[in-house]
Structure formats: structure tokens, C-alpha cells
Design a protein around this motif. Structure first.
Motif, PDB file in Angstrom:
ATOM      1  N   PRO A  27       0.810  -1.209   0.000  1.00 47.02           N
ATOM      2  CA  PRO A  27       0.000   0.000   0.000  1.00 47.02           C
ATOM      3  C   PRO A  27       0.849   1.267   0.000  1.00 47.02           C
ATOM      4  N   VAL A  28       0.352   2.299  -0.704  1.00 45.52           N
ATOM      5  CA  VAL A  28       1.005   3.602  -0.715  1.00 45.52           C
ATOM      6  C   VAL A  28       0.246   4.512   0.242  1.00 45.52           C
ATOM      7  N   PRO A  29       0.859   4.960   1.341  1.00 44.21           N
ATOM      8  CA  PRO A  29       0.155   5.821   2.283  1.00 44.21           C
ATOM      9  C   PRO A  29      -0.376   7.082   1.619  1.00 44.21           C
ATOM     10  N   GLY A 106       6.737  -5.145  -4.393  1.00 44.51           N
ATOM     11  CA  GLY A 106       7.720  -4.382  -3.632  1.00 44.51           C
ATOM     12  C   GLY A 106       7.117  -3.104  -3.097  1.00 44.51           C
ATOM     13  N   PRO A 107       7.844  -2.403  -2.235  1.00 38.49           N
ATOM     14  CA  PRO A 107       7.341  -1.143  -1.683  1.00 38.49           C
ATOM     15  C   PRO A 107       7.390  -0.019  -2.702  1.00 38.49           C
ATOM     16  N   ALA A 108       6.540   0.969  -2.527  1.00 43.84           N
ATOM     17  CA  ALA A 108       6.491   2.102  -3.448  1.00 43.84           C
ATOM     18  C   ALA A 108       7.807   2.872  -3.431  1.00 43.84           C
ATOM     19  N   VAL A 311       5.582  -7.998   3.630  1.00 49.13           N
ATOM     20  CA  VAL A 311       5.443  -6.651   4.168  1.00 49.13           C
ATOM     21  C   VAL A 311       6.838  -6.031   4.234  1.00 49.13           C
ATOM     22  N   ALA A 312       6.994  -4.831   3.672  1.00 50.95           N
ATOM     23  CA  ALA A 312       8.279  -4.135   3.716  1.00 50.95           C
ATOM     24  C   ALA A 312       8.435  -3.463   5.072  1.00 50.95           C
ATOM     25  N   LEU A 313       9.448  -3.874   5.826  1.00 54.69           N
ATOM     26  CA  LEU A 313       9.685  -3.358   7.165  1.00 54.69           C
ATOM     27  C   LEU A 313      10.936  -2.488   7.199  1.00 54.69           C
ATOM     28  N   LEU A 327      12.260   4.248  -0.546  1.00 57.06           N
ATOM     29  CA  LEU A 327      11.179   3.273  -0.598  1.00 57.06           C
ATOM     30  C   LEU A 327      10.281   3.471   0.618  1.00 57.06           C
ATOM     31  N   LEU A 328       8.973   3.311   0.423  1.00 54.88           N
ATOM     32  CA  LEU A 328       8.021   3.463   1.519  1.00 54.88           C
ATOM     33  C   LEU A 328       7.839   2.125   2.219  1.00 54.88           C
ATOM     34  N   THR A 329       7.969   2.145   3.528  1.00 51.45           N
ATOM     35  CA  THR A 329       7.954   0.916   4.311  1.00 51.45           C
ATOM     36  C   THR A 329       6.977   1.037   5.479  1.00 51.45           C
TER      37      THR A 329
END
Length: 477
Positions: A27-29, A106-108, A311-313, A327-329
Motif C-alpha cells: 500500500p502507498v500511504p 515491492g514497496p512504493a 510486508v516491507a519493514l 522506498l516506503l515501508t
């Protein structure tokens, strides 16, 4: 009865595939545009190489485009790592808009520039444009991207289309009359949709004039190294390749690969894809300065296998990679429901951020480094797609891992896939789905008998209905 059973199976498959497709995207916040830093343009220190390719007295500029509808993460990040590791090139990510761009698997990522920014500054004019696969390559939302890539090519830039990035290039007409390739699963459709292109199977990448196209996902890496060799020299390409010893790349490496197609033994990934329920959730911990190739490999392998959600942490809501991308995590303190955590770029648990280690211990989660130990000569340990695939094999089975490697175009001859027993989760779910279909198919007959026994349905109702159906068919004939 049969129709109801088949409809039930189709409904389960559709629901499962929809859920899997939805879960691939991190997801992109909604607040990301106002709160996150911008990815940086990157230029490696020039002392790192013996020779540097220049144009007009500067390193060659490589622009990586990302779409607003979605971009395949590995098609972007893996080649980015290759070019950004060489001082022969200046690299950046560019999009139609400045907001965070969603990546599939992958993360945004936050773009460095917009198309308008690059057009306004001659110093940013690209010598090479890298086009990854897009979620909607021919859609109206990506028209600005296709137009911009076409203009750069018309003005003299070389173009590298990674995997099904070839769909973007074919839609512009850029590939007409050229030899080209793409992911093996798409070539037949491309031959039908774009007959003016000479589509080639069994090639890792195909170079025709100023346009290079690649086969499946991971083929973007050897294609990038090939272009580094052409533009900056084979010695520089080998130096960059040695940063990732698992690639075993040399400038003389053959481009011939198997002419893959879907086969019966690919069923584990197919079953995972349509039976996603009760999958584990794997946290992929990204530390500051993580290499782009190492980071994206873990996401790509688990996304393509559909064996787990990812989940990207990170220690905060963003992480900056080795070469300056943002990258957004998800902050690990906000992550829930994880089964375990893997750490790209780390060769031991002691190399992991202490705060993350303490949190994982408190949550009773295992931390699994995804990079092997350094070589005897101090060279980098093996990581990237090799380590990610071996981690997958350790938690699933060899059949799932082999099918996943086939989908991403990664050779497994040097990997130890182990002998783990078959994963039972998707098999059991498949059996339950078939049993449900049988029950649904039998339900009308069961209910009719029950109603007759209670006097709610005339005894001859079913026969009458059957006779009416027969008469209707005869009348139609």
C-alpha cells in the motif's frame, strides 16, 4: 448440478486470484506525498573504476521510468543497482508525477524527477532510458510515459525494455521491424498483437540497433551488464558483476536460454496463486543502505511464488537504498501478524539493526539473513535472487521454487533446493474447494428430496420439470 459445481470452482479460483493480485502491491500511504524525502540522483565516485564512459564531458545519464498505474519492482530496482554501481553512469527515477509510485512485488518508490523536470534541464537528458514492465502498459494513464520514452528515443537515447516492458515499447511502434523478446509467457500474444515485430524465443536479451529488450524478470540484470560492457568497457562490467558473485556473469556469457512454456510441473505456483488463504506473512526488513538488487529479490521471489504475503519493514516509514532511492515501508513497531522476518543484505543475525533484533526477539520472530558469508578473499557473499530462492525452498519445496525460478527466468543449476516435503496448505485448500463444489452441485437434489418428504414439493415435480425441459429441447430441435 454440474453447472453449479463448476460455477463454485470458478468462483473460488476467481476470488483467490483476485486476493493474490491485490496482495502483491504494497500500500502507498495517502500522506506520502507530503511527508517523505525524494529519491536522489546517483553518481558513483569516479575512483571506483578504471574507465568511465562520458558524453559531452559527463557520465552517461540513465533514466528509469516508473508508471502511475504500477511498475514491476524487480524490473526497475535490479538493473538500477547495476548501472548505479558504476561511475560511468548517473542514474535517476522519473515519472509523470512527483508522488510515490506503486511497485508490484515491492514497496512504493519516490521518483527523483518528473518528466517536466527532465525536459526543463538539459543536463538531465538521458543517454539511456530503462523501461520496466507496467501494470497497465497500454492504458491511457501511461500515455505520458509512452510519449516521453518515444521522444527520448527519437532524440537519440538508447532504450532498454525489461521483461514485459516490451509491451510499452511495442505500443509506441518503436519495435516495428526490429528483433525483440519478452517474457516467455507473453510472446505468443505479442506475435498476434504486434506482427511487425520479429519476436524471438530462447534469448536472455536481444539487441537491435539502439533498442534492447529482455526475457523474464531477472534477465534485466545480464542485459544491464551487457550495456555497461558496451558503454563503459568489459572490465568495468565485470567489476560491477563481481559485486554480486551469485550472478556468475562474464562478458562472454551466452544469451541462449530454454524456450520455456507452461507445463504440468508448474502446478505448485498456480495452486498457490488461486488458493492464497492462510498463507504466512513474511516481513522483509530493509535497512538503510540496502542494495536495490538484494532488496527486490526477496519481494519478487515470494510474490511470484504466491507462497506468502510480504510486508516491507524498516525502522521508520521510509528507507533509503544504497544508491539513494527512497522506498516506503512499514515501521516494524506497527507490523502485526508476521510469521518470520528475512533481512536482505545481512550475512548474519548480528549484522541486523539492534532495534530490529530486540523487537523480533520480543515478538518471538526468527530473523533470517539473506546473504551468504563473505568469500575467503573478502569478496561479497552471495545474495540476490539466489539467496531468496534458497530461502523459499527452505520454507516450501523444490517444486515450488523451481517453478518460481522459471517464472522469473533465473537459472537454478547452482542452487541447492533441498528435499523439503510438499507444502500441504494449497493442496488441502484445493481439496476443500472441490468438496465444496460437489456439495453445492448436489444441493438442489438433496433439497428437492427433503422438501418432498415434508410435503412441500409434489412427488412428481422433479419428473415434470425434467419432462418439460426435454419437451422444450425437442421443440427447439
Amino acid at each position: 448440478m454440474l453447472a453449479l459445481g463448476l460455477a463454485t470452482v470458478a468462483g473460488v479460483v476467481f476470488a483467490g486470484a483476485t486476493e493474490t493480485g491485490r496482495s502483491i502491491n504494497q500500500p502507498v500511504p495517502s500522506s506520502a506525498a507530503d511527508t517523505v524525502p525524494t529519491s536522489l540522483q546517483h553518481a558513483e565516485p569516479t575512483s571506483a573504476a578504471e574507465s568511465t564512459a562520458v558524453r559531452h564531458g559527463r557520465p552517461l545519464v540513465v533514466a528509469f521510468v516508473v508508471g502511475t498505474s504500477g511498475t514491476i519492482a524487480s524490473d526497475l530496482l535490479a538493473p538500477y543497482d547495476i548501472f548505479a554501481s558504476s561511475p560511468a553512469f548517473t542514474t535517476y527515477v522519473v515519472s509523470d508525477v512527483a508522488s510515490a509510485a506503486p511497485l508490484e512485488g515491492g514497496p512504493a518508490v519516490v521518483p527523483t524527477y518528473t518528466f517536466a523536470d527532465v525536459d526543463a534541464d538539459p543536463a538531465l537528458t538521458p543517454d539511456l532510458v530503462v523501461v520496466p514492465a507496467l501494470t497497465h502498459p497500454t492504458g491511457a494513464t501511461e500515455a505520458p510515459l509512452r510519449d516521453w520514452v518515444t521522444r527520448q528515443h527519437d532524440d537519440g537515447a538508447r532504450v532498454l525494455g525489461v521483461c514485459t516492458g516490451s509491451l510499452v515499447l511495442a505500443a509506441t511502434g518503436m519495435l516495428d521491424g526490429l528483433d525483440a523478446t519478452s517474457h516467455w509467457s507473453r510472446i505468443s500474444a505479442l506475435e498476434s498483437d504486434h506482427p511487425n515485430v520479429h519476436w524471438m524465443r530462447g534469448q536472455r536479451y536481444v539487441e537491435d540497433g539502439s533498442v534492447t529488450t529482455t526475457a523474464a524478470v531477472t534477465s534485466g540484470v545480464p542485459a544491464a551488464l551487457h550495456l555497461v560492457a558496451e558503454l563503459a568497457g568489459p572490465d568495468e562490467a565485470q567489476r560491477v558483476a563481481n559485486l554480486h558473485p551469485e550472478l556468475r556473469w562474464t562478458p562472454t556469457q551466452t544469451t541462449t536460454i530454454p524456450k520455456d512454456h507452461f507445463a504440468v510441473h508448474d502446478w505448485p505456483v498456480g495452486l498457490n496463486y488461486v488458493m492464497p488463504w492462510f498463507r504466512p506473512t513474511v516481513g522483509i526488513a530493509l535497512e538503510e543502505g540496502v542494495g536495490e538488487l538484494d532488496a527486490t529479490a526477496a519481494f519478487e521471489v515470494y510474490s511470484q511464488s504466491a507462497a506468502a504475503r510480504t510486508v516491507a519493514l524498516a525502522t521508520s516509514d521510509t528507507v533509503r537504498t544504497r544508491h539513494g532511492l527512497v522506498l516506503l515501508t512499514t515501521s516494524f513497531t506497527h507490523a502485526t501478524g508476521l510469521s518470520r522476518v528475512v533481512v536482505p543484505g545481512a550475512d548474519t543475525a548480528d549484522a541486523v539493526d539492534p532495534g530490529l533484533r530486540a523487537w523480533a526477539d520480543a515478538q518471538r520472530l526468527s530473523l533470517e539473513p539473506l546473504t551468504g558469508p563473505p568469500g575467503p578473499d573478502g569478496s561479497a557473499g552471495e545474495g540476490g535472487f539466489s539467496s531468496a530462492l534458497q530461502n523459499l525452498a527452505a520454507h516450501t519445496d523444490a517444486a515450488t521454487t523451481s517453478a518460481t525460478a522459471k517464472m522469473i527466468g533465473y537459472p537454478t543449476s547452482s542452487l541447492d533446493l533441498g528435499n523439503q516435503p510438499r507444502s500441504l496448505r494449497p493442496i488441502l485448500l484445493g481439496i476443500v474447494s472441490l468438496a465444496l463444489a460437489v456439495l453445492v452441485g448436489l444441493a438442489p437434489t438433496f433439497l428437492a428430496r427433503r422438501w418432498r418428504r415434508r410435503g412441500l414439493l409434489p412427488a412428481n415435480a422433479s419428473a415434470a420439470a425434467s419432462l418439460t425441459d426435454t419437451e422444450t429441447v425437442n421443440a427447439a430441435v
